[in-house]
Each structure stands twice: as C-alpha cells, then as structure tokens.
Scaffold this motif. Sequence first.
Motif, mmCIF file in Angstrom:
data_model
loop_
_atom_site.group_PDB
_atom_site.id
_atom_site.type_symbol
_atom_site.label_atom_id
_atom_site.label_comp_id
_atom_site.label_asym_id
_atom_site.label_seq_id
_atom_site.Cartn_x
_atom_site.Cartn_y
_atom_site.Cartn_z
ATOM 1 N N MET A 290 0.912 -1.250 -0.063
ATOM 2 C CA MET A 290 -0.047 -0.041 0.107
ATOM 3 C C MET A 290 0.716 1.086 0.077
ATOM 4 N N ASN A 291 0.692 1.986 -0.943
ATOM 5 C CA ASN A 291 1.383 3.396 -0.958
ATOM 6 C C ASN A 291 0.885 4.342 0.097
ATOM 7 N N GLY A 292 1.796 5.388 0.483
ATOM 8 C CA GLY A 292 1.299 6.419 1.475
ATOM 9 C C GLY A 292 2.394 6.363 2.462
ATOM 10 N N PRO A 293 2.210 7.450 3.560
ATOM 11 C CA PRO A 293 3.336 7.485 4.394
ATOM 12 C C PRO A 293 3.221 6.307 5.349
ATOM 13 N N VAL A 294 4.529 6.197 6.044
ATOM 14 C CA VAL A 294 4.534 5.209 7.028
ATOM 15 C C VAL A 294 3.828 5.843 8.560
ATOM 16 N N ILE A 295 3.136 5.219 9.043
ATOM 17 C CA ILE A 295 2.585 5.585 10.037
ATOM 18 C C ILE A 295 3.167 5.064 11.566
ATOM 19 N N ASP A 296 3.481 6.005 12.242
ATOM 20 C CA ASP A 296 4.159 5.586 13.652
ATOM 21 C C ASP A 296 2.970 5.810 14.587
ATOM 22 N N TYR A 297 2.514 4.557 15.003
ATOM 23 C CA TYR A 297 1.227 4.583 15.661
ATOM 24 C C TYR A 297 1.584 4.691 17.157
ATOM 25 N N ARG A 298 2.678 4.574 17.490
ATOM 26 C CA ARG A 298 3.186 4.827 18.929
ATOM 27 C C ARG A 298 3.186 6.423 19.101
ATOM 28 N N ALA A 299 3.665 7.297 17.974
ATOM 29 C CA ALA A 299 3.569 8.755 18.064
ATOM 30 C C ALA A 299 1.953 9.127 18.069
ATOM 31 N N VAL A 300 1.039 8.126 17.447
ATOM 32 C CA VAL A 300 -0.268 8.752 17.284
ATOM 33 C C VAL A 300 -0.833 8.427 18.694
ATOM 34 N N PHE A 301 -0.534 7.305 19.439
ATOM 35 C CA PHE A 301 -0.978 7.103 20.651
ATOM 36 C C PHE A 301 -0.743 8.018 21.527
ATOM 37 N N LYS A 302 0.608 8.298 21.663
ATOM 38 C CA LYS A 302 0.930 9.373 22.457
ATOM 39 C C LYS A 302 0.378 10.861 22.111
ATOM 40 N N ALA A 303 0.033 11.167 20.990
ATOM 41 C CA ALA A 303 -0.798 12.357 20.548
ATOM 42 C C ALA A 303 -2.069 12.423 20.880
ATOM 43 N N LEU A 304 -2.793 11.470 20.985
ATOM 44 C CA LEU A 304 -4.079 11.583 21.308
ATOM 45 C C LEU A 304 -4.598 12.345 22.335
ATOM 46 N N LEU B 294 -4.088 -6.455 34.694
ATOM 47 C CA LEU B 294 -4.366 -5.078 35.002
ATOM 48 C C LEU B 294 -2.776 -4.217 35.609
ATOM 49 N N VAL B 295 -1.790 -4.490 34.641
ATOM 50 C CA VAL B 295 -0.664 -3.693 35.066
ATOM 51 C C VAL B 295 -0.277 -2.824 33.862
ATOM 52 N N TYR B 296 0.043 -1.672 34.157
ATOM 53 C CA TYR B 296 -0.132 -0.528 33.152
ATOM 54 C C TYR B 296 1.357 -0.786 32.387
ATOM 55 N N THR B 297 1.074 -0.898 31.029
ATOM 56 C CA THR B 297 2.290 -1.331 29.935
ATOM 57 C C THR B 297 2.641 0.299 29.129
ATOM 58 N N ASP B 298 1.744 1.279 29.164
ATOM 59 C CA ASP B 298 1.861 2.394 28.589
ATOM 60 C C ASP B 298 0.463 3.401 28.711
ATOM 61 N N ALA B 299 0.892 4.714 28.542
ATOM 62 C CA ALA B 299 -0.174 5.596 28.683
ATOM 63 C C ALA B 299 0.484 6.847 27.982
ATOM 64 N N ASN B 300 -0.418 7.734 27.500
ATOM 65 C CA ASN B 300 -0.124 8.874 26.845
ATOM 66 C C ASN B 300 0.064 10.129 27.693
ATOM 67 N N GLU B 301 0.404 11.335 27.251
ATOM 68 C CA GLU B 301 0.694 12.358 28.037
ATOM 69 C C GLU B 301 -0.670 12.796 28.599
ATOM 70 N N ALA B 302 -1.745 12.703 27.739
ATOM 71 C CA ALA B 302 -3.171 13.141 28.404
ATOM 72 C C ALA B 302 -3.520 12.399 29.599
ATOM 73 N N PHE B 303 -3.158 11.110 29.592
ATOM 74 C CA PHE B 303 -3.446 10.339 30.803
ATOM 75 C C PHE B 303 -2.587 10.739 32.095
ATOM 76 N N PHE B 304 -1.333 10.914 31.721
ATOM 77 C CA PHE B 304 -0.456 11.396 32.984
ATOM 78 C C PHE B 304 -0.975 12.941 33.529
ATOM 79 N N ALA B 305 -1.302 13.707 32.485
ATOM 80 C CA ALA B 305 -1.840 14.872 33.073
ATOM 81 C C ALA B 305 -2.797 14.829 33.728
#
Length: 410
Positions: free
Chosen positions: A1-15, A26-37
């Motif tokens: 598929m043509n098009g830009p390579v999507i960095d889904y981790r960056a998308v997750f962080k920017a939500l 129920l152990v945290y593995t990741d969270a975005n900046e909005a969650f920490f704030a």
Amino acid sequence: MNGPVIDYRAVFKALPGAVALLTPDLVYTDANEAFFAMAGRTPDQVIGRYLFDVFPDNPNDPGATGMRNLYASLQRVAATGEPDSMALQRYDVEYPDRPGVWEERYWSPVNVPVLAADGTVALLLHRVEEVTELIRARGDRAGGDRSAVLEAELYTRARELQEVNERLRQAHAREREVALHLQQAMLPEPRPLAHHQAAVRYRPAVGALNVCGDWYDLVDLPDGHRTAVAVGDVVGHGLRAAGVMGQLRSALSAASRVAAGPARALEVVGLYARSTDGAESTTAVSVFLDWDSRTLAYSSAGHPPPALCRPDGTVTFLDQATDPPLGARPEHASRPEARTAFVEGSVLVLYTDGLVERRGEDIDTGLDRLARSLARHHTADPDTLADALLADLIPPAGITDDTALIVLRL
C-alpha cells in the motif's frame, strides 16, 4: 500500500484524550501524555505497576466505588473479549505527594480489548473522559448539591449507554447468527469413509463473535487405499473468517486429492493463502492415512499436534513435522513431513486450539488434559468419544474461541 509510514506509537502519545494500556492482569504497560496529566502522575509512578497500587480505593469512604466498578469492568473485558462502556463514576484520587489526602474526581471510562493474532485478549485499552469540573459547575448552580447532579448525570449517561450497548448487542447477534449459518453450510456432516468410523464436532464460542474460523475435512483419496484428514483455524472471526475458512477448506481438500502427501498439500494451500486476503497466518494440520501399510504421514502449519491413542491407552502427539502457519514466510519453502505406524483399534484425534488453550495457562497443560481424557475414554465409539472429550475439556461457562474436532477410529 502506498502512502506515508504511520508511527502508531506517536499517534497514541498524541491522542487528545486520556488513554492507557494494561495487561489482562491489570498492570500498566503504556499511557499517553493526556493520561498522565489527568491522573497527576509521572510515567515512573504508573508504568509497570498494578492498577490499584497506582489508584487504590479511598479507605475512608466506602461510598467511593469507582475503582471497584472499574475492576469489574476490566475483568469482564479480559474474560469476554468484548468492549465495555462504563457509566459516570466517582473516584477518590490520592495526591501522590500528600499521602492520605484525597480529591473527589468524576471520570467516564471506556474499556476495550486489544486482541492478539490468535483472538485472545493481549491488552486492555482504557480511555478516560474527565468530567469533574462539569459536575462541580452543575453542583454550584444547584446550590452545592453535587450528589443530586451526579445522580441525574449518572441516570442520563446510563440510559444512553444502555441504548448504545443494546444496539451493538443486536448487531453482533445478527452477524453471529449469519456467520454461524454460513459456517454450518460450509461444514456439512462428512460422507461416510470407506474404511473406518469417524465423528466430527464444531462448537462455537459462547457469547462472542470469535467464531467461524475453524474447519475440518475428511476425504477418501482417489487411489482407494488412503484417507486425508485435516483441521484448520483462520485468524479472525465473524463473517470474514467464515468466508476465508470456506476458501481454504476447499483449497486444501482439492490439493489433498492430487498431492503426494500432506506436506505437499499444505505447500499448495500456503501459496494460495499468500494471495488471499485474511488467510495469512492461518494454522492447519493434514494427515494422510495409508490403510494398506498401516502408516500415517502428517504435516503441520503452526497447528496444535494431532493425538494418536493406541489400544492400550498410550497417547502420542504428532509433533515432529511442524512449520510456520500458512502464508507466514516471505518466500515459498518446502514443508516437513513425518511418518509413524499405527495398529488397528487406535484412535486419531485432530482439533483446533479452542479445545486445549486457556488464557493464562501453558499449552502443555491443555495437551495433558486432552491426553488424560483420551486415554480414559479411548475404547468408546467415535461419537461417544467426541462428546466425552468436549465434556471433559470445555469449561462449564463455555469457550472463548470456536472449536473443531475430528475423532477417527483406525
């Protein structure tokens, strides 16, 4: 598929909304900046820690039930693989730098499963909408009666969520029914074999759409002295999986009629799977039985091993010719094939992973459970034996993945 390579981790962080990922334990593995704030926590205070070590219940207020309700919701999602939208919840959150000091907060969470390739729940996605200021503002306008505002808000949100969930439930039920009808049409009772008795079973997952990817096939080959037996499992579920299942089942059945052995049959279907959307990483196992020489040849494409039970009750798993799933390799390669002898009165059992795999349990535990059940009931006729295996191995609450089973008396 043509098009830009999507960095889904960056998308997750920017939500813009607060989102966290947890393991089924129920152990945290990741969270975005909005969650920490929103949570007032740093990554070091959250990641790698148990949910309720980060956000414990307020021991001073039994009425703060948000955390307990959240626990029940996450457990339900992990067990069923279905999303859960919670009504508005009150949480008392302890200040991390002021032990014993709690702040009253109001959150509206949605919990969604993130499925692994085999359909099991790998992660839990936890999205939180903060509505504390809204509740406070409405409470101020109502003369400070926040409890009345919260009660009205909870009632409204609960009704809205109830209506949405009911529509989703009805849509899922309709798709499940159509998929199961399609599955039944594609998996008819096999025609009687010329040599020996066989029984087949298909059991759909209970209360979920994780159905219709499993298949079985039994066919006497044109040479008159061999029989081909196979089971397979398509990644995915629902109507799409049922359609792909039908294509692969037909392809393997046709290939078995002309191939020299099971390895070659799987090689042909592997090539076909690489050009079929949704067929990648399908697992399958094929066994060719030669009634004249009393030998069987087998090959597995990433599938759980067939079980061969001899007349004395000894069970052997046929695991000496296992290769990656169909279409998994970037380049075509020959598949391994192994042979073993059998004696009259033995039983051959082929199955899909729903029969032996359980979340949080090692696969060897499930295989051992199958071996013990097979040894206990191996003298029964195929139909009785098939029902006994299902009764022993399927939990009372049902299974979360569909299951196909073949029992063949040799």
